[in-house]
Design an enzyme around this catalytic site. Structure first.
Site, PDB file in Angstrom:
ATOM      1  N   GLY A  61       5.391   5.139  -5.079  1.00 37.58           N
ATOM      2  CA  GLY A  61       6.725   4.665  -4.723  1.00 37.58           C
ATOM      3  C   GLY A  61       6.851   4.440  -3.221  1.00 37.58           C
ATOM      4  CG  HIS A  80      -2.196  -0.776   0.986  1.00 32.74           C
ATOM      5  ND1 HIS A  80      -3.455  -0.249   1.075  1.00 32.74           N
ATOM      6  CD2 HIS A  80      -2.364  -2.076   0.647  1.00 32.74           C
ATOM      7  CE1 HIS A  80      -4.357  -1.179   0.799  1.00 32.74           C
ATOM      8  NE2 HIS A  80      -3.720  -2.299   0.562  1.00 32.74           N
ATOM      9  CB  THR A 113       0.667 -23.853   4.627  1.00 33.12           C
ATOM     10  OG1 THR A 113       0.883 -23.288   3.314  1.00 33.12           O
ATOM     11  CG2 THR A 113       0.874 -25.340   4.568  1.00 33.12           C
ATOM     12  CB  THR A 122       1.594 -17.589   0.993  1.00 36.06           C
ATOM     13  OG1 THR A 122       1.895 -18.792   1.698  1.00 36.06           O
ATOM     14  CG2 THR A 122       2.723 -16.604   1.254  1.00 36.06           C
ATOM     15  CG  ASP A 162      -1.871 -20.754   2.052  1.00 37.71           C
ATOM     16  OD1 ASP A 162      -2.581 -21.761   1.842  1.00 37.71           O
ATOM     17  OD2 ASP A 162      -0.627 -20.821   2.133  1.00 37.71           O
ATOM     18  CB  SER A 171       3.368   8.582   1.466  1.00 42.16           C
ATOM     19  OG  SER A 171       2.991   7.491   0.658  1.00 42.16           O
TER      20      SER A 171
END
Ligand SMILES: *[C@@H]1O[C@H](CO)[C@@H](O)[C@H](O)[C@H]1NC(C)=O
Ligand SMILES: *[C@@H]1O[C@H](CO)[C@@H](O)[C@H](O)[C@H]1NC(C)=O
Ligand SMILES: *[C@@H]1O[C@H](CO)[C@@H](O)[C@H](O)[C@H]1NC(C)=O
Length: 341
Positions: A79, A73, A243, A201, A240, A83
């Site tokens: 970039g 995010h 696992t 995951t 996930d 922020s």
């Protein structure tokens, strides 16, 4: 400081400090550098970050996913400039996708910053610490290690609502829409989209974020999601289901079995351009890890429209100029400014 003592009321005092802060803390700018960027000025950096993340994950394993989400995010809108860490009205935390940014994970990075600055002075940005902490959380959860570019400055202001709106939604159903959003950030290979989605995951989410999938109830898995959410609407769903706490390729194995939680997860296995990549990652953890490392390195250098310009924040949660003003107003002294000079 002469300027402060010669000025009249509180208003003038604040103005004087704004001027001085701007004069003495110009926005810094520099090219990014490799992993050894801080080795002369802060040799303890990597060990402080690693031990802090390790202790935090022992308390709460889900922090790994929280850090990954925050990093994504942060980097996606404009970039990796920290922020997203800024607090207050008009900040990214007050915008749409804020509910997924977890306060304890944001605080962890600020706590590490305090330790690092205590050891080395204010030489390392929140952006760099966030990138390192995220990398260590991945490794400590079982994932691949990768090189983190260092030398990012912290932004002076939050990203705009428009930039934040570029974050892809979990309800996005088309790979072409997801791929367009990723491409615009320099993540041009479909393998980047598939591998970075693999951060799920270790992820969890609340029922509102996959309501669109659960409500369709078009397969056994979505019916189970719907049943669990109606029984416990505030539950956290593992992304996930194979696992949940391990950084591995279980997420892709689940997708191959149509057990993706988000609509955007299911899109990856339904689309004929991304399905072969999903199947490859489901079969080979090594293939996933190699691509994840590559894609994270790309994400870490996502374009900053104004270049690498900013400052090294003295608190990850506010720009130095505002912090100086707040401290001056609170204390009625010039100490606050001295601390941030
Ligand atoms: C996120 O922002 C929305 C408005 O955009 C607000 O209603 C909600 O309370 C915020 N959530 C959090 C956790 O701050
Ligand atoms: C990852 O690799 C770097 C070297 O590139 C090393 O300094 C660091 O300790 C490794 N991180 C972990 C958590 O093993
Ligand atoms: C639904 O809840 C049950 C009981 O907590 C759990 O075992 C199951 O894994 C959940 N289903 C899904 C799809 O996560």
């Amino acid at each position: 400081m002469a300027m402060a003592s010669s000025s009249g009321g509180a208003g003038a005092l604040v103005l004087a400090f704004v001027t001085v802060a701007v004069l003495l803390s110009p926005a810094l700018s520099a090219p990014l550098d490799g992993a050894g960027f801080h080795s002369a000025t802060c040799p303890q950096l990597e060990s402080i970050v690693l031990s802090s993340v390790q202790a935090a994950l022992q308390r709460e394993v889900a922090l790994a996913a929280r850090l990954l989400r925050i990093f994504f995010h942060d980097c996606f809108p404009q970039g990796c400039d920290a922020s997203v860490y800024l607090k207050g009205s008009g900040t990214e935390q007050a915008m749409g996708p804020n509910t997924t940014l977890q306060p304890r994970a944001l605080q962890l990075v600020e706590d590490i910053r305090a330790k690092v600055h205590a050891a080395c002075g204010a030489t390392v940005s929140c952006a760099d610490i966030s990138a390192l902490a995220t990398r260590d959380a991945v490794v400590l959860s079982g994932g691949p290690n990768y090189t983190v570019p260092q030398g990012q400055f912290d932004s002076l202001a939050p990203a705009s609502q428009n930039a934040v709106n570029a974050l892809p939604s979990p309800a996005t159903s088309s790979v072409s829409a997801l791929a367009r959003a990723f491409s615009a950030k320099g993540l041009r290979d479909l393998a980047d989209l598939v591998a970075l989605s693999g951060a799920h995951t270790v992820g969890r989410t609340g029922c509102p974020f996959f309501r669109d999938r659960a409500q369709r109830m078009d397969d056994a898995f979505s019916r189970r999601l719907a049943a669990n959410c109606s029984a416990a609407p505030t539950r956290l769903q593992n992304l996930d289901v194979v696992t949940p706490d391990l950084f591995d390729n279980g997420y892709y194995k689940a997708l191959v079995n149509s057990q993706g939680v988000f609509t955007s997860d299911m899109a990856l296995i339904k689309d004929r351009t991304t399905a072969p990549i999903v199947r490859q990652f489901a079969q080979s953890k090594d293939a996933f890890f190699a691509q994840f490392a590559k894609s994270m390195a790309k994400l870490a250098t996502a374009p900053r429209p104004g270049g690498n310009v900013g400052e090294i924040r003295r608190s990850c949660f506010s720009p130095n100029a505002r912090r100086a003003i707040d401290t001056v107003v609170d204390a009625g002294e010039e100490e606050g400014f001295a601390a941030s000079a």
